[in-house]
Design a protein around this motif. Structure first.
Motif, mmCIF file in Angstrom:
data_model
loop_
_atom_site.group_PDB
_atom_site.id
_atom_site.type_symbol
_atom_site.label_atom_id
_atom_site.label_comp_id
_atom_site.label_asym_id
_atom_site.label_seq_id
_atom_site.Cartn_x
_atom_site.Cartn_y
_atom_site.Cartn_z
ATOM 1 N N GLN B 196 0.841 -1.209 0.000
ATOM 2 C CA GLN B 196 0.000 0.000 0.000
ATOM 3 C C GLN B 196 0.871 1.253 0.000
ATOM 4 O OE1 GLN B 196 -2.796 -0.078 3.217
ATOM 5 N NE2 GLN B 196 -4.304 -1.081 1.931
ATOM 6 N N ALA B 197 1.930 1.204 0.825
ATOM 7 C CA ALA B 197 2.808 2.381 0.888
ATOM 8 C C ALA B 197 3.468 2.620 -0.465
ATOM 9 C CB ALA B 197 3.869 2.177 1.970
ATOM 10 N N LEU B 199 2.300 1.676 -3.384
ATOM 11 C CA LEU B 199 1.295 2.083 -4.377
ATOM 12 C C LEU B 199 0.746 3.479 -4.109
ATOM 13 C CD1 LEU B 199 -0.638 -1.271 -4.934
ATOM 14 C CD2 LEU B 199 1.189 -0.257 -6.300
ATOM 15 N N THR B 200 1.075 4.043 -2.975
ATOM 16 C CA THR B 200 0.681 5.430 -2.707
ATOM 17 C C THR B 200 1.727 6.398 -3.251
ATOM 18 O OG1 THR B 200 -0.291 4.581 -0.688
ATOM 19 C CG2 THR B 200 -0.228 6.941 -0.911
ATOM 20 N N SER B 204 3.406 1.806 -9.707
ATOM 21 C CA SER B 204 2.168 1.091 -10.032
ATOM 22 C C SER B 204 2.333 -0.405 -9.734
ATOM 23 C CB SER B 204 1.836 1.272 -11.511
ATOM 24 O OG SER B 204 2.814 0.616 -12.288
ATOM 25 N N LEU B 351 -7.511 -4.487 -5.115
ATOM 26 C CA LEU B 351 -7.021 -3.524 -4.123
ATOM 27 C C LEU B 351 -7.915 -2.288 -4.101
ATOM 28 C CD1 LEU B 351 -3.161 -3.744 -4.717
ATOM 29 C CD2 LEU B 351 -4.320 -4.285 -2.584
ATOM 30 N N ALA B 352 -8.260 -1.829 -5.308
ATOM 31 C CA ALA B 352 -9.086 -0.623 -5.402
ATOM 32 C C ALA B 352 -10.491 -0.857 -4.869
ATOM 33 C CB ALA B 352 -9.153 -0.148 -6.858
ATOM 34 N N ALA B 353 -10.911 -2.133 -4.891
ATOM 35 C CA ALA B 353 -12.256 -2.437 -4.391
ATOM 36 C C ALA B 353 -12.226 -2.792 -2.905
ATOM 37 C CB ALA B 353 -12.849 -3.600 -5.197
ATOM 38 N N GLY B 354 -11.009 -2.800 -2.342
ATOM 39 C CA GLY B 354 -10.899 -3.129 -0.927
ATOM 40 C C GLY B 354 -11.128 -4.594 -0.645
ATOM 41 N N ARG B 355 -10.999 -5.442 -1.697
ATOM 42 C CA ARG B 355 -11.263 -6.873 -1.528
ATOM 43 C C ARG B 355 -10.013 -7.650 -1.171
ATOM 44 N NH1 ARG B 355 -16.051 -8.411 -3.913
ATOM 45 N NH2 ARG B 355 -17.501 -6.706 -3.604
ATOM 46 N N ALA B 358 -4.371 -5.552 2.622
ATOM 47 C CA ALA B 358 -3.229 -6.167 3.289
ATOM 48 C C ALA B 358 -3.211 -5.818 4.756
ATOM 49 C CB ALA B 358 -1.967 -5.653 2.648
ATOM 50 N N ASP B 361 -4.806 -3.146 8.175
ATOM 51 C CA ASP B 361 -5.441 -2.021 7.513
ATOM 52 C C ASP B 361 -6.327 -2.495 6.372
ATOM 53 O OD1 ASP B 361 -4.489 0.757 5.541
ATOM 54 O OD2 ASP B 361 -5.795 0.715 7.272
ATOM 55 N N ALA B 362 -6.027 -3.733 5.929
ATOM 56 C CA ALA B 362 -6.696 -4.226 4.755
ATOM 57 C C ALA B 362 -8.075 -4.777 5.030
ATOM 58 C CB ALA B 362 -5.877 -5.326 4.161
ATOM 59 N N GLN B 363 -8.337 -5.136 6.232
ATOM 60 C CA GLN B 363 -9.632 -5.726 6.505
ATOM 61 C C GLN B 363 -10.709 -4.687 6.250
ATOM 62 O OE1 GLN B 363 -9.735 -8.861 7.075
ATOM 63 N NE2 GLN B 363 -7.524 -8.906 7.119
ATOM 64 N N PRO B 364 -11.815 -5.131 5.674
ATOM 65 C CA PRO B 364 -12.921 -4.195 5.568
ATOM 66 C C PRO B 364 -13.249 -3.671 6.959
ATOM 67 C CG PRO B 364 -13.379 -6.169 4.312
ATOM 68 C CD PRO B 364 -12.105 -6.404 5.058
#
Lengths: 284, 371
Positions: B196-197, B199-200, B204, B351-355, B358, B361-364
């Motif tokens: 995530q870090a 990709l921020t 890409s 990742l963009a859908a939050g599915r 990681a 932080d990754a959990q819905p």
């Protein structure tokens, strides 16, 4: 003043759970906006939408005049993000972590020593991150967010679980960046932090913004001012709270006339009180 | 995709690699297994072809053979001794010089010369020994070889077990560092939230996959070539072996990237790797037991880098002999590219859908009604 960030009617759903529901706000350059809400209120999801990690299912985002996610790469080169989790490479040193991310930003002339000094890690920069305390790791993630001298900073619970000294140093840095003209979005469930740092506060609960104003305005509008008096009567310590409304004068006069008055305190509403009034439940 | 950013990620992985237990395990195990297998079954310290000679007269060939470079020569008392040693696989070849052989050669006759070859000897060693024997005879006769060499294969046909295990070793050496390392590296980045870090930043998913894939190819090639070197299995066309290992490393890295992108966490990755591992490692079975029908191996992608490497490194084939297999292997690498790109895009979408978040932080986010 033109806003550095503008979010309009953002919506995001995890499966069948609505995480963000019609969130709209703007942040001006140099402004700190505190996004305040309990765990699971939608704060982190809102940040992920804004920084391009999640794609909104509805609504629009404009950062520094560019649309997210359409101009994601250009935006990401001008923002800084501090995640709630300490997502660093533990087997690399603090300096190596910063150098790696600097290269990703295409930056080759960053003064890493100065940056490490700013976050109080000047003497520990060459140590492995696995040897860092939680506070040191968090300060390093703040340093990482500042690598590219961002115009917009996103801080997700930046002081969560930190000792008071580390928390204080991070708050100081946030204020310094805002003074430099950086727009800051700060999520926290710590009402004191939000009160201290934020120029405006947005209360978020169940994915919706309940109120968005300056902390003082919120407290004035939704809170209740009062005077708390402690006194001794019949060999017992008693306490009375007098709301500062039209009828307060007589009650206060009566209390002040007592022989054994112990303490008198003014009592202002807190952001917690405001949240309770708006959401019907506490922040934590 | 940005090459500079991929290079930055690769540099970081190369720096982290030596400190990672997975990488160390992947690189060290093939070496340890090679030493073990060659120590137990093979000739770890005797990599020269061996030639036994029985002289029934007083040939000058015996003295000349003693000066042969690259051949381990032993003189035995009788022809029977030679035959027994060769048949038991203790010698790669045996030469029986009949009495009066030198005189007969010098007189212009073509006396018979018995050359016994062990069924377990390497084709490349057989070639070396046959040429060496002919050269020895030439020294007696002058320019022309005046002997009729009768080659007799004795002992059990087939390669020794340490060589039949070589494909399995090479497959392991290429597949684990080449496939498993990039896969686990990708999953680790998801689990630790570092993806995530990354990709921020302007990097890409494509930049990340390119870097991890290159990392896997490099490691797979290094481990594969080191294993082949330890087993002295480059044959007469080392370039073909390098090419085969490179194709194998690319193939495994592509597979690793797909598994790594798809797997949510380390447990999922290991479960998936076990399932896919059957298909990856199956071709090695057909080298271990050559009597089995080989056609099922043709259906396995790994066969198309393993077979060329084996044919050249062990059986003495040349580049032209394995060109078809190498071409098919190259084709498989190309065919795997679109699925890798598709899985990369799928990862981005997830990742963009939050599915596929990681770490914590990754959990819905928890239900908003529970606070």
């Amino acid at each position: 003043m033109a806003s550095a960030l503008h979010a309009e009617r953002l919506r995001f759903v995890y499966g069948d759970r609505v995480a963000v529901d019609g969130v709209s706000f703007a942040i001006a350059p140099g402004e700190v906006l505190g996004l305040l809400g309990p765990n699971g209120a939608g704060k982190s999801t809102t940040i992920k939408l804004l920084i391009g990690l999640l794609r909104p299912q509805a609504g629009s985002i404009e950062i520094l005049g560019m649309a997210m996610p359409q101009q994601r790469t250009a935006i990401q080169s001008r923002i800084g993000v501090v995640f709630e989790e300490k997502n660093l490479y533990p087997t690399l040193s603090g300096r190596e972590n910063l150098a790696f991310f600097a290269r990703l930003f295409g930056l080759h002339d960053v003064d890493l020593d100065h940056l490490l000094e700013r976050v109080g890690l000047a003497t520990r920069g060459r140590d492995r991150v696995s040897d860092y305390s939680k506070g040191m790791r968090q300060r390093l993630t703040v340093a990482r967010a500042l690598l590219n001298r961002p115009d917009v900073l996103f801080l997700d619970e930046p002081t969560d679980g930190l000792d008071p000294v580390s928390a204080r140093s991070i708050r100081t840095l946030i204020r310094e960046e805002a003074d430099r003209g950086v727009a800051v979005l700060l999520t926290t469930h710590d009402m004191y932090e939000a009160d201290e740092l934020s120029d405006r506060v947005a209360f978020i609960d169940e994915g919706r913004i309940l109120a968005l104003e300056a902390p003082e305005q919120l407290k004035l509008r939704h809170g209740q001012r009062a005077i708390r008096v402690r006194y001794r009567e019949d060999h017992e310590v008693k306490e009375a709270t007098v709301p500062l409304d039209e009828a307060a004068g007589d009650q206060l006069q009566a209390l002040l006339g007592r022989e054994y008055l112990l303490t008198i305190h003014t009592e202002e509403a807190t952001l917690e009180d405001v949240f309770v009034e708006l959401a019907g439940r506490r922040l934590e | 995709m940005n090459l500079a950013r991929s290079w930055s990620i690769l540099r970081k992985d190369l720096r982290i690699g030596p400190r990672s237990p997975v990488v160390l395990w992947a690189l060290i195990v093939p070496v340890v297994l090679t030493v073990l297998i060659r120590g137990v079954f093979g000739d770890l310290f005797a990599d020269q072809p061996s030639l036994g000679i029985a002289d029934e007269g007083s040939s000058t060939i015996v003295a000349a053979a003693d000066h042969l470079d690259g051949v381990d020569v032993r003189v035995l008392p009788t022809a029977e001794d030679v035959e027994v040693e060769v048949a038991d696989g203790r010698l790669d070849a045996g030469l029986v010089l009949p009495a009066g052989f030198d005189d007969a050669v010098r007189a212009g006759e073509r006396p018979p010369l018995g050359l016994w070859l062990s069924g377990e000897s390497l084709p490349v060693d057989r070639s070396v020994l046959t040429v060496a024997v002919l050269d020895l005879v030439r020294q007696v006769a002058g320019d022309e070889v005046r002997a009729s060499v009768e080659i007799v294969e004795v002992g059990e046909a087939g390669l020794p077990i340490d060589l039949r295990l070589l494909p399995l070793l090479v497959l392991y050496a290429v597949a684990i560092p080449g496939g498993m390392v990039p896969a686990s590296s990708l999953v680790e980045e998801k689990e630790h939230g570092t993806l995530q870090a990354v990709l921020t930043s302007p990097a890409s998913v494509g930049d990340v996959l390119l870097a991890k894939g290159t990392f896997g190819v490099l490691l797979g090639m290094i481990a594969g070539l080191v294993t082949l070197t330890l087993n002295d299995a480059f044959g007469v066309a080392p370039l073909a072996v390098v090419l085969a290992v490179a194709l194998g490393a690319v193939m495994m890295a592509e597979l690793g990237l797909m598994l790594g992108a798809w797997s949510r966490d380390t447990n999922t990755l290991f479960a998936a790797w076990k399932a896919v591992g059957i298909v990856i490692f199956l071709p090695a079975v057909f080298f271990l037991w050559p009597d089995l029908p080989t056609w099922p191996a043709y259906l396995m992608p790994a066969y198309y880098f393993l077979q060329p490497a084996y044919a050249v490194g062990v059986e003495g084939a040349g580049l032209a002999d394995v060109a078809v297999e190498l071409a098919i292997g190259f084709g498989i690498c190309l065919l795997l590219l679109p699925p890798v790109i598709a899985v990369g895009r799928w990862l981005q979408v997830r990742l963009a859908a939050g599915r596929l978040p990681a770490g914590e932080d990754a959990q819905p986010e928890p239900s908003t009604t529970t606070g």
